[in-house]
Scaffold this motif. Structure first.
Motif, PDB file in Angstrom:
ATOM      1  N   GLN A 534       0.990  -1.151   0.025  1.00 57.32           N
ATOM      2  CA  GLN A 534      -0.183   0.081  -0.100  1.00 57.32           C
ATOM      3  C   GLN A 534       0.997   1.280   0.038  1.00 57.32           C
ATOM      4  OE1 GLN A 534      -2.559  -0.317   3.352  1.00 57.32           O
ATOM      5  NE2 GLN A 534      -3.856  -2.084   2.491  1.00 57.32           N
ATOM      6  N   GLY A 535       1.938   1.103  -0.637  1.00 61.25           N
ATOM      7  CA  GLY A 535       2.850   2.306  -0.907  1.00 61.25           C
ATOM      8  C   GLY A 535       3.820   2.558   0.315  1.00 61.25           C
ATOM      9  N   GLU A 536       3.830   1.998   1.088  1.00 62.16           N
ATOM     10  CA  GLU A 536       4.759   1.898   2.259  1.00 62.16           C
ATOM     11  C   GLU A 536       5.809   0.777   2.312  1.00 62.16           C
ATOM     12  OE1 GLU A 536       2.631   2.361   5.837  1.00 62.16           O
ATOM     13  OE2 GLU A 536       1.565   3.989   5.074  1.00 62.16           O
ATOM     14  N   GLN A 537       6.967   1.216   2.708  1.00 63.21           N
ATOM     15  CA  GLN A 537       8.020   0.090   2.842  1.00 63.21           C
ATOM     16  C   GLN A 537       8.006  -0.190   4.268  1.00 63.21           C
ATOM     17  OE1 GLN A 537      10.318  -1.354   1.077  1.00 63.21           O
ATOM     18  NE2 GLN A 537      10.207  -0.355  -0.719  1.00 63.21           N
ATOM     19  N   ARG A 538       7.810  -1.475   4.363  1.00 61.38           N
ATOM     20  CA  ARG A 538       7.932  -2.347   5.975  1.00 61.38           C
ATOM     21  C   ARG A 538       8.875  -3.442   5.785  1.00 61.38           C
ATOM     22  NH1 ARG A 538       1.410  -3.041   6.908  1.00 61.38           N
ATOM     23  NH2 ARG A 538       0.633  -1.134   6.503  1.00 61.38           N
ATOM     24  N   GLY A 539       9.114  -3.649   7.193  1.00 61.60           N
ATOM     25  CA  GLY A 539      10.400  -4.753   7.431  1.00 61.60           C
ATOM     26  C   GLY A 539      11.653  -4.381   7.044  1.00 61.60           C
ATOM     27  N   LYS A 540      11.977  -3.064   7.775  1.00 61.59           N
ATOM     28  CA  LYS A 540      13.187  -2.415   7.831  1.00 61.59           C
ATOM     29  C   LYS A 540      13.823  -2.628   9.102  1.00 61.59           C
ATOM     30  CE  LYS A 540      13.333   1.990   7.632  1.00 61.59           C
ATOM     31  NZ  LYS A 540      13.230   3.274   7.354  1.00 61.59           N
ATOM     32  N   TYR A 541      15.371  -2.772   8.746  1.00 51.74           N
ATOM     33  CA  TYR A 541      16.418  -2.759  10.144  1.00 51.74           C
ATOM     34  C   TYR A 541      17.345  -1.539  10.013  1.00 51.74           C
ATOM     35  CZ  TYR A 541      14.427  -7.550  11.453  1.00 51.74           C
ATOM     36  OH  TYR A 541      13.704  -8.439  11.716  1.00 51.74           O
ATOM     37  N   SER A 542      17.556  -1.219  11.065  1.00 50.25           N
ATOM     38  CA  SER A 542      18.540  -0.230  11.207  1.00 50.25           C
ATOM     39  C   SER A 542      19.573  -0.252  12.220  1.00 50.25           C
ATOM     40  CB  SER A 542      17.968   1.445  11.261  1.00 50.25           C
ATOM     41  OG  SER A 542      16.954   1.707  10.294  1.00 50.25           O
ATOM     42  N   PHE A 543      20.630  -0.257  11.998  1.00 50.68           N
ATOM     43  CA  PHE A 543      21.739  -0.541  12.853  1.00 50.68           C
ATOM     44  C   PHE A 543      22.575   0.619  13.055  1.00 50.68           C
ATOM     45  CE2 PHE A 543      21.007  -4.514  10.761  1.00 50.68           C
ATOM     46  CZ  PHE A 543      20.729  -5.317  11.917  1.00 50.68           C
ATOM     47  N   THR A 544      22.876   1.063  14.424  1.00 50.33           N
ATOM     48  CA  THR A 544      23.493   2.128  14.666  1.00 50.33           C
ATOM     49  C   THR A 544      25.195   1.663  15.359  1.00 50.33           C
ATOM     50  OG1 THR A 544      21.685   3.415  15.309  1.00 50.33           O
ATOM     51  CG2 THR A 544      23.798   4.427  16.084  1.00 50.33           C
ATOM     52  N   MET A 545      25.886   2.137  14.809  1.00 47.58           N
ATOM     53  CA  MET A 545      27.361   1.939  15.270  1.00 47.58           C
ATOM     54  C   MET A 545      27.714   2.928  16.167  1.00 47.58           C
ATOM     55  SD  MET A 545      29.327   0.368  11.779  1.00 47.58           S
ATOM     56  CE  MET A 545      28.895   1.879  10.707  1.00 47.58           C
ATOM     57  N   ARG A 546      28.517   2.476  17.222  1.00 43.20           N
ATOM     58  CA  ARG A 546      29.145   3.562  18.279  1.00 43.20           C
ATOM     59  C   ARG A 546      30.451   2.895  18.572  1.00 43.20           C
ATOM     60  NH1 ARG A 546      24.805   6.494  20.443  1.00 43.20           N
ATOM     61  NH2 ARG A 546      22.937   5.684  19.975  1.00 43.20           N
ATOM     62  N   ASP A 547      31.400   3.923  19.018  1.00 48.15           N
ATOM     63  CA  ASP A 547      32.830   3.599  19.389  1.00 48.15           C
ATOM     64  C   ASP A 547      32.785   3.217  20.911  1.00 48.15           C
ATOM     65  OD1 ASP A 547      32.365   6.137  20.741  1.00 48.15           O
ATOM     66  OD2 ASP A 547      33.762   6.889  19.422  1.00 48.15           O
ATOM     67  N   HIS A 548      33.933   3.135  21.378  1.00 47.08           N
ATOM     68  CA  HIS A 548      34.005   2.625  22.752  1.00 47.08           C
ATOM     69  C   HIS A 548      33.537   3.811  23.956  1.00 47.08           C
ATOM     70  CE1 HIS A 548      37.814   4.831  22.128  1.00 47.08           C
ATOM     71  NE2 HIS A 548      37.821   4.902  23.291  1.00 47.08           N
ATOM     72  N   LYS A 549      33.447   4.826  23.339  1.00 44.34           N
ATOM     73  CA  LYS A 549      32.775   6.042  24.263  1.00 44.34           C
ATOM     74  C   LYS A 549      31.571   6.194  24.117  1.00 44.34           C
ATOM     75  CE  LYS A 549      37.500   8.533  24.404  1.00 44.34           C
ATOM     76  NZ  LYS A 549      38.115   9.967  24.273  1.00 44.34           N
TER      77      LYS A 549
END
Length: 571
Positions: A534-549
């Motif tokens: 229905q015109g929408e994207q579903r089932g998406k994964y987002s990964f955020t990368m962070r450093d040791h701080k």
């Protein structure tokens, strides 16, 4: 009127006549002597002041009369107690001094002529085949070239050093030591077998030194003690302390009197049986420290006998006065001469074909252990083949490879086995590339590989020590790796020359690599990803990368890419 004076015990006594009135009696109260019983009682009419003063004077006299004996009894009891404690302490201290001197005398007795190891090593009259002429002549066997050096060490002529005998199993190291001890009846020498368990090592050391580690001390009967509250290593140190005192007394005595002039000798046989772990390394370090000190002072000469190379590696770290004596197989001439002499003792009626003796050497080499077994066999060639098959079976049982179909659960064992096969093949290839591997005088010349290169070939550095301990490969004092024996080298050649061996070994190595690759690969599976609805994207994964701080360094987004229609593909 008649007046009667009478002594009465506290009251007047009246006769019947008096009671009838015929006689009048005058009764006077009489004071009793203080010595009489009941002297404190008085009759009526006595002066109370006199009575009180008399009582005080008598009680004072009584307390003074009782104080003297009481003080005397206290002094007597204290003197008895002090005398008992003094006698007990003197007896305990005297026994302590006696026990210490007894310990030193017992250890000194251990170095007198005669030794338990000689008694155990004295062989019975050998029983050979029918018609044999057994003998206990010590000159039956050929003298090794190292025997003169061993004799000088055991007899106390070699001073200022301690020694490490290194060689393969069965080359005759222990036999040479026992032979040198036999020549002097074990005087000034003590020998014991090492063991992996430190407690057993402690017991064997105590037996060789005739030292009980204070376990026979009678003072322990007066205290309730649990298990021994010390370690085996500490007991070994105490034994060496006592041995040092005996060695000092021996050195002072030998300088004044005739007899053995050299230092005492302590032999640690089978030193390779000590575990190569923290406790074992501490034990070797302790013994080496003592060996260094005693060698510098000419007190005790320590001799270590080992089949494995790792003992040399441990001792080499801190060695300044250590001398290594390598013991190898006999050369061709000596081996054939020894075999001929020994064969004559058991089969005097048979003629010995020199070609047969030469074939025996070609099959088993100059290892005394193998020559001894062959010489007692009626069919020497058959026995040589049996020895070779036994070595081959041992190698395959320990290091047999399983090929491409092996299970992943046996990968660790197959790493050990495949590394041994790779090294054996490398030795066979080097043997084929040598210009000569046999000399008419020296005999067999086994191919050798430096230790560091052998580790490069196997791509492992930790397996070679186990191979040496299992008598598959050997490492000599020059850090050169070769087959453990001539029969083992023949076994290597037979195994590597089998049809399809190279492919089988390669398949095993590939299978090990595949299993390791699977273990190193991690699979990540994502679920619940849908296409556009229905015109929408579903089932998406987002990964955020962070450093040791904790600072954000980037974002990864994963979604499903819709399939393109045929028209879009044409565009």
């Amino acid at each position: 009127m008649t007046v009667i004076h009478g002594w009465m015990l506290g009251r007047a006594r009246v006769s019947p006549l008096l009671m009838r009135g015929r006689i009048k009696v005058a009764v006077r109260p009489i004071r009793y002597a203080s010595s009489q019983v009941g002297a404190t009682n008085t009759l009526p009419g006595l002066n109370e002041d006199e009575e009180g003063s008399s009582t005080d004077s008598k009680s004072g006299q009584k307390s003074r009369s009782r104080a003297g004996p009481t003080m005397f009894k206290i002094f007597e009891t204290a003197a008895t107690t002090f005398a008992s404690i003094a006698v007990l302490g003197l007896a305990g201290y005297s026994y302590h001094l006696y026990y210490k001197s007894l310990v030193l005398r017992k250890i000194a007795k251990a170095f007198e002529p005669g030794d338990p190891m000689l008694d155990l090593a004295s062989p019975p009259v050998p029983q050979g085949p029918a018609g044999a002429q057994p003998t206990d002549d010590p000159d039956d066997w050929i003298q090794r070239p190292e025997q003169a050096k061993i004799d000088a060490i055991i007899h106390g002529e070699a001073k200022g050093r301690y020694y490490l005998l290194v060689g393969e199993k069965g080359t005759g190291k222990s036999s040479m030591i026992l032979e040198a001890m036999r020549k002097i009846d074990g005087e000034g020498v003590s020998m014991f077998e090492a063991h992996a368990d430190l407690e057993i090592f402690r017991i064997r050391l105590g037996k060789s030194l005739n030292y009980e580690f204070h376990e026979d001390y009678i003072g322990s009967l007066f205290s309730i003690r649990g298990p021994r509250d010390t370690t085996a290593l500490l007991d070994i140190e105490r034994a060496f302390n006592k041995l040092e005192k005996v060695a000092l007394a021996h050195r002072n005595k030998s300088q004044k009197q005739s007899g053995r002039k050299g230092p005492l000798v302590v032999i640690v046989n089978c030193a390779h049986l000590i575990r190569d772990d923290e406790d074992g390394n501490d034990l070797i370090e302790l013994m080496q420290q003592r060996a260094e000190q005693w060698a510098a002072a000419n007190l005790v000469t320590m001799v270590f006998n080992s089949d494995d190379y790792w003992v040399y590696e441990r001792l080499k770290r801190y060695a300044t006065r250590m001398e290594v004596i390598p013991v190898v197989d006999l050369s061709k001439d000596r081996a054939i001469a020894a075999l001929d002499r020994y064969r004559t003792k058991f089969f005097p009626e048979q003629e010995h074909d020199p070609e047969i003796l030469k074939q025996v050497y070609d099959l088993v080499g100059g290892r005394l252990n193998f020559l001894n077994r062959v010489a007692k066999s009626s069919d020497m060639i058959k026995m040589c083949h049996q020895i070779k098959e036994s070595e081959k079976t041992w190698f395959l049982n320990r290091c047999g490879i399983l090929g491409e179909q092996m299970d992943d659960d046996v990968m660790d064992q197959q790493k050990y086995a495949s590394a041994a096969m790779v090294l054996a093949k490398a030795l066979v290839d080097r043997d084929e590339g040598m210009e000569t591997n046999y000399d008419d005088e020296r005999g067999h010349i086994l191919p050798e590989i430096p230790l560091y290169k052998a580790r490069q070939i196997m791509t492992r550095a930790d397996f070679i020590q186990s191979y040496d301990h299992d008598n598959i490969f050997t490492i000599d004092s020059r850090a050169m790796v070769r087959a453990d024996s001539i029969p083992m080298m023949h076994a290597f050649k037979e195994i590597c020359s089998e049809e399809g061996f190279d492919d089988y070994l390669e398949a095993t190595l590939d299978r090990i690599s595949a299993i390791e690759s699977i273990n190193r690969t991690k699979e990540l599976t994502f679920k619940d990803l849908w296409l556009e609805q229905q015109g929408e994207q579903r089932g998406k994964y987002s990964f955020t990368m962070r450093d040791h701080k904790g600072r954000e360094t980037g974002t990864i987004e994963m979604r499903v890419q819709p399939d393109k229609s045929p028209a879009e593909d044409d565009d």
